[in-house]
Scaffold this active site. Structure first.
Site: not given
Ligand code: NAP
Length: 250
Positions: A153, A166
């Site tokens: 991130s 985080y």
């Molecule tokens: P998201 O839509 O909230 O998806 C997160 C995923 O992680 C979901 O599938 C969630 O499962 C799973 N997860 C969370 N806790 C878990 C646990 N205890 N055990 C197993 N699975 C778990 O978030 P996203 O934005 O797609 O994020 C994906 C990655 O990108 C992450 O590493 C995040 O830090 C990174 N990121 C995102 C952004 C952004 O702007 N979106 C920016 C920088 C970095 P559930 O479906 O069950 O909730």
């Protein structure tokens, strides 16, 4: 990077494990890898959601996926070892590992940061990532040209007030990536990290509730970078901190 073009079917015959495949970027990455021919192993904590992604991939006519329920809050190494055993029994090798799942925790000053949330975020984002990597590594060595991608991130590369556990977990993720990349330097495996940048997902909406989601790229928009991370015909980079934005064509 903007010139990168994945060749149709380049992932045919490859097996890729995606964590956090039930939502947002991980779900889109799983569907995208499958659309290029990969057999994807979907991992997530919610079996119903895993089944829905599984059904979606099947209904699109892509290779039949597999799924492994796993809650990353679980700190028992045995659970992670069993995931690797299951994959070995079914596939023998693992060509790609996308460590995408993360827990945002909460935004709070360090001085007031809730300890339980801190430990949970470290477990999900760092310890579970380490455990899966450790136990899957022999399977990736079994593949001809394996690829591991950790998810970082912006706040994992430059600290920012209130991002607490985080941000610290993402710095640790970068450290894990660099350490492992150095260890596999002379092998056929590549290890990199990806910063998706602000992307239209639930996590982003939770972190920035006042933001207009339509102003952000979708998970689909950032998929060129995710394909490149697994594309051993065009990518031999190791130990790099990659930005998904660098792949988006203007
Ligand atoms: P998201 O839509 O909230 O998806 C997160 C995923 O992680 C979901 O599938 C969630 O499962 C799973 N997860 C969370 N806790 C878990 C646990 N205890 N055990 C197993 N699975 C778990 O978030 P996203 O934005 O797609 O994020 C994906 C990655 O990108 C992450 O590493 C995040 O830090 C990174 N990121 C995102 C952004 C952004 O702007 N979106 C920016 C920088 C970095 P559930 O479906 O069950 O909730």
């Amino acid at each position: 990077m903007k010139n990168y073009q994945a060749e149709a079917g380049f992932l045919t015959g490859k097996t890729i494990l995606v964590t956090g495949a039930t939502n947002g970027i991980g779900k889109q990455a799983a569907i995208t890898y499958a659309s290029y021919g990969a057999t994807v192993i979907l991992s997530g904590r919610n079996t119903k959601k895993l089944e829905m992604v599984y059904d979606e991939i099947e209904s699109l006519g892509f290779p039949q996926p597999a799924f492994i329920p796993l809650n990353l809050q679980n700190n028992d190494p045995e659970q992670y070892s069993q995931v690797a055993d299951l994959i070995e029994a079914e596939f023998g090798v693992l060509d790609g590992l996308l460590l995408n799942a993360s827990d945002l925790g909460l935004l709070s000053p360090i001085e007031h940061f809730d300890e339980e949330t801190w430990y949970r975020v470290m477990q999900v984002n760092v310890n579970a990532t380490f455990l899966l990597t450790k136990y899957c590594l022999p399977l990736i060595r079994n593949a001809k040209q394996g690829a591991i991608a950790f998810t970082s991130s912006g706040v994992g590369r430059q600290g920012r007030a209130y991002w607490g556990a985080y941000a610290v977990s993402k710095f640790a993720t970068e450290g894990l990536m660099q350490t492992l990349a150095d260890e596999v330097e002379k092998s056929d495996i590549i290890v990199n990290s990806i910063n998706p940048g602000a992307t239209r997902t639930n996590m982003r909406a939770n972190a920035y509730p006042g933001e207009d989601p339509n102003s952000l790229p979708t998970p689909e928009d950032i998929m060129p970078a995710y394909l490149w991370l697994m594309d051993r015909s065009q990518n031999s980079r190791n130990g790099q901190a990659i930005d998904a934005r660098d792949f988006i064509k203007n």
